[in-house]
Scaffold this motif. Structure first.
Motif, PDB file in Angstrom:
ATOM      1  N   LYS A   5      12.730  -1.016  10.298  1.00 15.21           N
ATOM      2  CA  LYS A   5      11.549  -0.160  10.402  1.00 15.21           C
ATOM      3  C   LYS A   5      10.996   0.142   9.006  1.00 15.21           C
ATOM      4  CE  LYS A   5      13.375   2.015  14.602  1.00 15.21           C
ATOM      5  NZ  LYS A   5      14.628   1.214  14.628  1.00 15.21           N
ATOM      6  N   LEU A   6       9.667   0.137   8.893  1.00 13.53           N
ATOM      7  CA  LEU A   6       9.004   0.330   7.609  1.00 13.53           C
ATOM      8  C   LEU A   6       8.524   1.768   7.436  1.00 13.53           C
ATOM      9  CD1 LEU A   6       7.699  -0.710   4.963  1.00 13.53           C
ATOM     10  CD2 LEU A   6       5.680  -1.314   6.319  1.00 13.53           C
ATOM     11  N   TYR A   7       8.876   2.333   6.285  1.00 12.42           N
ATOM     12  CA  TYR A   7       8.377   3.633   5.837  1.00 12.42           C
ATOM     13  C   TYR A   7       7.945   3.466   4.383  1.00 12.42           C
ATOM     14  CZ  TYR A   7      10.763   5.310  10.008  1.00 12.42           C
ATOM     15  OH  TYR A   7      11.161   5.482  11.310  1.00 12.42           O
ATOM     16  N   ASP A  16      18.495   1.428  10.089  1.00 15.45           N
ATOM     17  CA  ASP A  16      17.873   0.114   9.932  1.00 15.45           C
ATOM     18  C   ASP A  16      16.414   0.327   9.548  1.00 15.45           C
ATOM     19  OD1 ASP A  16      17.259  -2.541   9.901  1.00 15.45           O
ATOM     20  OD2 ASP A  16      17.288  -2.805  12.087  1.00 15.45           O
ATOM     21  N   ALA A  17      16.203   0.668   8.294  1.00 13.81           N
ATOM     22  CA  ALA A  17      14.864   1.015   7.811  1.00 13.81           C
ATOM     23  C   ALA A  17      14.778   0.710   6.323  1.00 13.81           C
ATOM     24  CB  ALA A  17      14.577   2.496   8.075  1.00 13.81           C
ATOM     25  N   THR A  18      13.558   0.614   5.841  1.00  6.91           N
ATOM     26  CA  THR A  18      13.308   0.453   4.412  1.00  6.91           C
ATOM     27  C   THR A  18      12.128   1.331   4.016  1.00  6.91           C
ATOM     28  OG1 THR A  18      12.917  -1.144   2.628  1.00  6.91           O
ATOM     29  CG2 THR A  18      11.735  -1.502   4.695  1.00  6.91           C
ATOM     30  N   TYR A  19      12.125   1.769   2.769  1.00 10.65           N
ATOM     31  CA  TYR A  19      11.074   2.653   2.267  1.00 10.65           C
ATOM     32  C   TYR A  19      10.501   2.029   1.001  1.00 10.65           C
ATOM     33  CZ  TYR A  19       8.836   7.092   0.881  1.00 10.65           C
ATOM     34  OH  TYR A  19       7.928   8.074   0.526  1.00 10.65           O
ATOM     35  N   GLU A  20       9.181   1.816   0.988  1.00 11.92           N
ATOM     36  CA  GLU A  20       8.537   1.086  -0.101  1.00 11.92           C
ATOM     37  C   GLU A  20       7.439   1.921  -0.766  1.00 11.92           C
ATOM     38  OE1 GLU A  20       6.945  -2.528   1.441  1.00 11.92           O
ATOM     39  OE2 GLU A  20       8.821  -3.146   2.407  1.00 11.92           O
ATOM     40  N   ALA A  21       7.176   1.616  -2.035  1.00 12.69           N
ATOM     41  CA  ALA A  21       5.995   2.140  -2.720  1.00 12.69           C
ATOM     42  C   ALA A  21       4.821   1.234  -2.365  1.00 12.69           C
ATOM     43  CB  ALA A  21       6.208   2.164  -4.223  1.00 12.69           C
ATOM     44  N   LEU A  22       3.774   1.808  -1.792  1.00  9.42           N
ATOM     45  CA  LEU A  22       2.666   1.030  -1.229  1.00  9.42           C
ATOM     46  C   LEU A  22       1.364   1.412  -1.938  1.00  9.42           C
ATOM     47  CD1 LEU A  22       3.799   1.748   2.417  1.00  9.42           C
ATOM     48  CD2 LEU A  22       4.008  -0.475   1.275  1.00  9.42           C
ATOM     49  N   HIS A  23       0.878   0.513  -2.792  1.00 10.07           N
ATOM     50  CA  HIS A  23      -0.331   0.812  -3.557  1.00 10.07           C
ATOM     51  C   HIS A  23      -1.574   0.560  -2.711  1.00 10.07           C
ATOM     52  CE1 HIS A  23      -3.589  -0.261  -6.529  1.00 10.07           C
ATOM     53  NE2 HIS A  23      -3.301   0.992  -6.815  1.00 10.07           N
ATOM     54  N   VAL A  24      -2.356   1.613  -2.526  1.00 12.41           N
ATOM     55  CA  VAL A  24      -3.646   1.507  -1.842  1.00 12.41           C
ATOM     56  C   VAL A  24      -4.699   2.125  -2.769  1.00 12.41           C
ATOM     57  CG1 VAL A  24      -5.036   2.233   0.127  1.00 12.41           C
ATOM     58  CG2 VAL A  24      -2.645   1.575   0.470  1.00 12.41           C
ATOM     59  N   PRO A  25      -5.647   1.334  -3.256  1.00 16.42           N
ATOM     60  CA  PRO A  25      -6.642   1.850  -4.214  1.00 16.42           C
ATOM     61  C   PRO A  25      -7.472   2.995  -3.638  1.00 16.42           C
ATOM     62  CG  PRO A  25      -6.663  -0.545  -4.192  1.00 16.42           C
ATOM     63  CD  PRO A  25      -5.813  -0.109  -3.027  1.00 16.42           C
ATOM     64  N   LYS A  26      -7.945   3.839  -4.527  1.00  9.36           N
ATOM     65  CA  LYS A  26      -8.822   4.945  -4.142  1.00  9.36           C
ATOM     66  C   LYS A  26     -10.026   4.417  -3.384  1.00  9.36           C
ATOM     67  CE  LYS A  26     -11.338   8.888  -6.103  1.00  9.36           C
ATOM     68  NZ  LYS A  26     -11.714   9.605  -7.355  1.00  9.36           N
ATOM     69  N   GLY A  27     -10.345   5.069  -2.267  1.00  6.81           N
ATOM     70  CA  GLY A  27     -11.488   4.669  -1.457  1.00  6.81           C
ATOM     71  C   GLY A  27     -11.180   3.616  -0.419  1.00  6.81           C
ATOM     72  N   GLU A  28      -9.930   3.124  -0.396  1.00  8.03           N
ATOM     73  CA  GLU A  28      -9.554   2.064   0.541  1.00  8.03           C
ATOM     74  C   GLU A  28      -8.453   2.499   1.499  1.00  8.03           C
ATOM     75  OE1 GLU A  28      -8.775  -1.645  -1.442  1.00  8.03           O
ATOM     76  OE2 GLU A  28     -10.428  -1.361  -2.862  1.00  8.03           O
ATOM     77  N   PHE A  29      -8.307   3.814   1.685  1.00  6.34           N
ATOM     78  CA  PHE A  29      -7.186   4.284   2.493  1.00  6.34           C
ATOM     79  C   PHE A  29      -7.302   3.844   3.954  1.00  6.34           C
ATOM     80  CE2 PHE A  29      -4.935   7.460   5.093  1.00  6.34           C
ATOM     81  CZ  PHE A  29      -3.667   7.308   4.561  1.00  6.34           C
ATOM     82  N   GLU A  30      -8.492   3.873   4.501  1.00  3.52           N
ATOM     83  CA  GLU A  30      -8.650   3.520   5.913  1.00  3.52           C
ATOM     84  C   GLU A  30      -8.209   2.074   6.176  1.00  3.52           C
ATOM     85  OE1 GLU A  30     -11.865   3.920   9.586  1.00  3.52           O
ATOM     86  OE2 GLU A  30     -12.508   4.287   7.507  1.00  3.52           O
ATOM     87  N   SER A  31      -8.667   1.158   5.345  1.00  3.34           N
ATOM     88  CA  SER A  31      -8.265  -0.239   5.529  1.00  3.34           C
ATOM     89  C   SER A  31      -6.789  -0.425   5.199  1.00  3.34           C
ATOM     90  CB  SER A  31      -9.124  -1.157   4.654  1.00  3.34           C
ATOM     91  OG  SER A  31      -8.980  -0.845   3.281  1.00  3.34           O
ATOM     92  N   GLY A  32      -6.303   0.305   4.208  1.00  2.42           N
ATOM     93  CA  GLY A  32      -4.891   0.222   3.863  1.00  2.42           C
ATOM     94  C   GLY A  32      -4.009   0.716   4.996  1.00  2.42           C
ATOM     95  N   LEU A  33      -4.420   1.802   5.632  1.00  6.51           N
ATOM     96  CA  LEU A  33      -3.652   2.335   6.752  1.00  6.51           C
ATOM     97  C   LEU A  33      -3.647   1.352   7.921  1.00  6.51           C
ATOM     98  CD1 LEU A  33      -2.058   4.802   7.766  1.00  6.51           C
ATOM     99  CD2 LEU A  33      -4.209   5.728   8.652  1.00  6.51           C
TER     100      LEU A  33
END
Length: 271
Positions: free
Chosen positions: A3-5, A31-48
């Protein structure tokens, strides 16, 4: 399937959240992993949307996306609604996201860990930006007598109105005088990121709490200590808000003490 977090921000590579959460994941055999996920400013909706495609189940949200996170969530907790920002998203079984904010309880927990009494105390809050919202709400809920000092007083007025709390408002030029009258001072200003500090009155072993940690907090906390204050950084708040997010996702409240010790070693190695 694992599972991704993760933590979403811009920038995000500096975040200690993967260190904190992946250690807890290992400790509890998840059974999970936690990552640093870079989403540029103004692109949160598409990133989500992309993270939904990756079947992410839980996210921490940091600058500059906290307000966008609550706007895009299907539902929100009372605390998140009151603050107007989310630092945690929980994937709903029905689809969509539940917006939560663990910054306020994380701040409250950090005060409890440091044995700092807030009820009926005079508290001076420095700053009225996004980081100050959760802190101001927590202080109000703990029945502090609150004074907010900010460079732009209208922004402090907006914060008080948005949160529907009581606070006296002063310009930042009055900070030294207000700090002199306070039992506890909480700093949310970003002065430390440029190495700047404030003029401190005599501390008399009162608490000066900077919600930053590491290099951004170093100069300010050293100046406070030199003036006779008891300095406290925001690392315990970071760990506490992470623990409450972890509990929302997994139903487990993890060990904060060991996580704080790990983070303290990492921060001390780089400052």
């Amino acid at each position: 399937m694992t599972k991704l977090y993760g933590v979403v921000g811009d920038p995000v590579s500096h975040s200690l959240s993967p260190v904190i959460h992946n250690a807890w994941i290992r400790e509890h055999g998840l059974d999970a992993t936690y990552e640093a996920l870079h989403v540029p400013k103004g692109e949160f909706e598409s990133g989500l949307s992309s993270l939904e495609d990756r079947q992410a189940l839980g996210l921490n949200i940091t600058l500059p996306h906290k307000e966008a996170a609550i706007e895009l969530a299907e539902s929100a907790s009372e605390v998140a609604r009151r603050i107007g920002a989310a630092n945690t998203l929980v994937r709903l079984k029905s689809g969509g996201w539940l917006a939560e904010n663990t910054d306020a309880p994380g701040f409250t927990e950090s005060l409890a860990q440091a044995n700092i009494e807030i009820a009926d105390q005079n508290v001076c809050l420095l700053g009225a930006g996004g980081a100050a919202r959760a802190v101001a709400l927590a202080l109000s809920d703990m029945r502090a007598t609150l004074t907010i000092c900010n460079r732009t007083q209208s922004r402090a007025e907006e914060l008080v109105k948005h949160l529907n709390i009581n606070a006296d408002i002063r310009g930042l030029e009055h900070a030294e005088a207000e700090m002199g009258k306070a039992d506890v001072v909480i700093n949310t200003l970003s002065l430390g990121h440029t190495g700047r500090t404030l003029d401190f009155p005599e501390g008399k072993l009162r608490t000066f709490y900077d919600i930053s940690y590491g290099k951004p907090a170093k100069a300010m906390l050293e100046q406070a200590e030199a003036a006779g204050w008891k300095p406290l950084d925001g690392l315990s708040m970071l760990v506490a808000q992470a623990a409450f997010s972890f509990e929302l996702w997994f139903g487990i409240l993890p060990d904060m003490e060991s996580a704080l010790a790990r983070c303290r070693k990492l921060v001390e190695a780089t400052t």
